[in-house]
Scaffold this active site. Sequence first.
Site, PDB file in Angstrom:
ATOM      1  N   ARG A   1       0.863  -1.176   0.000  1.00  0.00           N
ATOM      2  CA  ARG A   1       0.000   0.000   0.000  1.00  0.00           C
ATOM      3  C   ARG A   1       0.902   1.229   0.000  1.00  0.00           C
ATOM      4  O   ARG A   1       1.991   1.214   0.573  1.00  0.00           O
ATOM      5  CB  ARG A   1      -0.915   0.016   1.234  1.00  0.00           C
ATOM      6  CG  ARG A   1      -2.047  -0.997   1.204  1.00  0.00           C
ATOM      7  CD  ARG A   1      -3.086  -0.627   0.151  1.00  0.00           C
ATOM      8  NE  ARG A   1      -4.283  -1.454   0.227  1.00  0.00           N
ATOM      9  CZ  ARG A   1      -4.463  -2.570  -0.454  1.00  0.00           C
ATOM     10  NH1 ARG A   1      -3.497  -3.001  -1.262  1.00  0.00           N
ATOM     11  NH2 ARG A   1      -5.591  -3.250  -0.345  1.00  0.00           N
TER      12      ARG A   1
ATOM     13  N   GLU B   1      -4.252   7.728  -4.698  1.00  0.00           N
ATOM     14  CA  GLU B   1      -4.616   7.001  -5.910  1.00  0.00           C
ATOM     15  C   GLU B   1      -6.013   7.419  -6.360  1.00  0.00           C
ATOM     16  O   GLU B   1      -6.940   7.406  -5.551  1.00  0.00           O
ATOM     17  CB  GLU B   1      -4.565   5.489  -5.652  1.00  0.00           C
ATOM     18  CG  GLU B   1      -3.174   4.992  -5.324  1.00  0.00           C
ATOM     19  CD  GLU B   1      -3.115   3.488  -5.063  1.00  0.00           C
ATOM     20  OE1 GLU B   1      -4.161   2.801  -5.178  1.00  0.00           O
ATOM     21  OE2 GLU B   1      -2.028   3.000  -4.734  1.00  0.00           O
TER      22      GLU B   1
ATOM     23  N   HIS C   1      -1.672   0.540  -9.849  1.00  0.00           N
ATOM     24  CA  HIS C   1      -2.218  -0.435  -8.895  1.00  0.00           C
ATOM     25  C   HIS C   1      -2.853  -1.625  -9.631  1.00  0.00           C
ATOM     26  O   HIS C   1      -4.034  -1.943  -9.468  1.00  0.00           O
ATOM     27  CB  HIS C   1      -3.251   0.231  -7.980  1.00  0.00           C
ATOM     28  CG  HIS C   1      -3.422  -0.490  -6.676  1.00  0.00           C
ATOM     29  ND1 HIS C   1      -3.691   0.160  -5.492  1.00  0.00           N
ATOM     30  CD2 HIS C   1      -3.351  -1.798  -6.353  1.00  0.00           C
ATOM     31  CE1 HIS C   1      -3.789  -0.713  -4.506  1.00  0.00           C
ATOM     32  NE2 HIS C   1      -3.589  -1.919  -5.012  1.00  0.00           N
TER      33      HIS C   1
END
Length: 319
Positions: A237, A266, A285
């Site tokens: 993360r 994000e 991601h």
Amino acid sequence: MKPKVIVYKKVDSNVLEFLQQTCEVVYFEELDSNTYPAFFQELKNADGILGSRLKVDDELLDKAPQLKIVSNMSVGYDNLDIAALTARGVMATNTPDVLNDTVADTIMGLILASARRIPELDQWMKTGQWQSELREQWYGVDVHHKVLGIIGMGGVGTTVAKRAHGGFDMEILYHNRSRNMAAEKKYGATYCSMEELLKKSDFVCLLTPLTPETEKLIGRREFELMKKSAMFINVSRGKTVDEEALIQALQTGEIAGAGLDVFVQEPINMDNPLLSMKNVVTLPHIGSATYETRFQMAMTAATNLVSGLTGDTPANLIK
């Protein structure tokens, strides 16, 4: 009467059909300003919800008095307030293991792309700069026989170790809350302190979940401990890293490069310096983002949901 569930993320029609055999299903392909009002209206009498990234805390739970289970369609569950869910007797589940191979593939891709400068050279060619024999300033570094340090030797970490050891003859160092004897036996992994791992590794791969203890786990001191030739890989993360310290380490040559699939914000801001660094490989991601794996994740999440609502203990109950 069937239990009512809300699916708030796009899933395959086969997953919806599976759920509809047991549940009344309300489906939102995504949550945004247009769909939130309807979502919260349906939430008032929902027994279960399935999706990912939605913050489930006391504020949301106050709007869902009948909720019995939250099924996260991801291995991470930092979006869930487990204490709040437990206090209200609401089950929470995730989807571990099913994505191990796919995420490990992404990690090896980042390692190779960073070491061999693949995205940078791709653009160099496409902009017409390949006019003569490749010169030394464009060389990369080898991956095979190098030292890979894995921080977080869970399912994904073990799968990365398998690839790195068996396919690239890499020496594996790891740091974890507990020893992983299977990885030590199968892949020759060596357990060590964080400091030793950082000092010795050519590639440092961060794979810890995001918890209060792991937030900004890697910061200025950790980057200073790494080799100047080291590559930093993060597929955990974004908040497990002090992003400002990472940017500084890259700008000052404290480390050689990075391969990143996650970021503090994000989608990432386009003015983030990481996007303009040639020694950084960035991905949006995509760790588990293949059709096959996302389908399996959704079906696992659906199975967890149905189990919890029909009196069984879900296979992936978060305790």
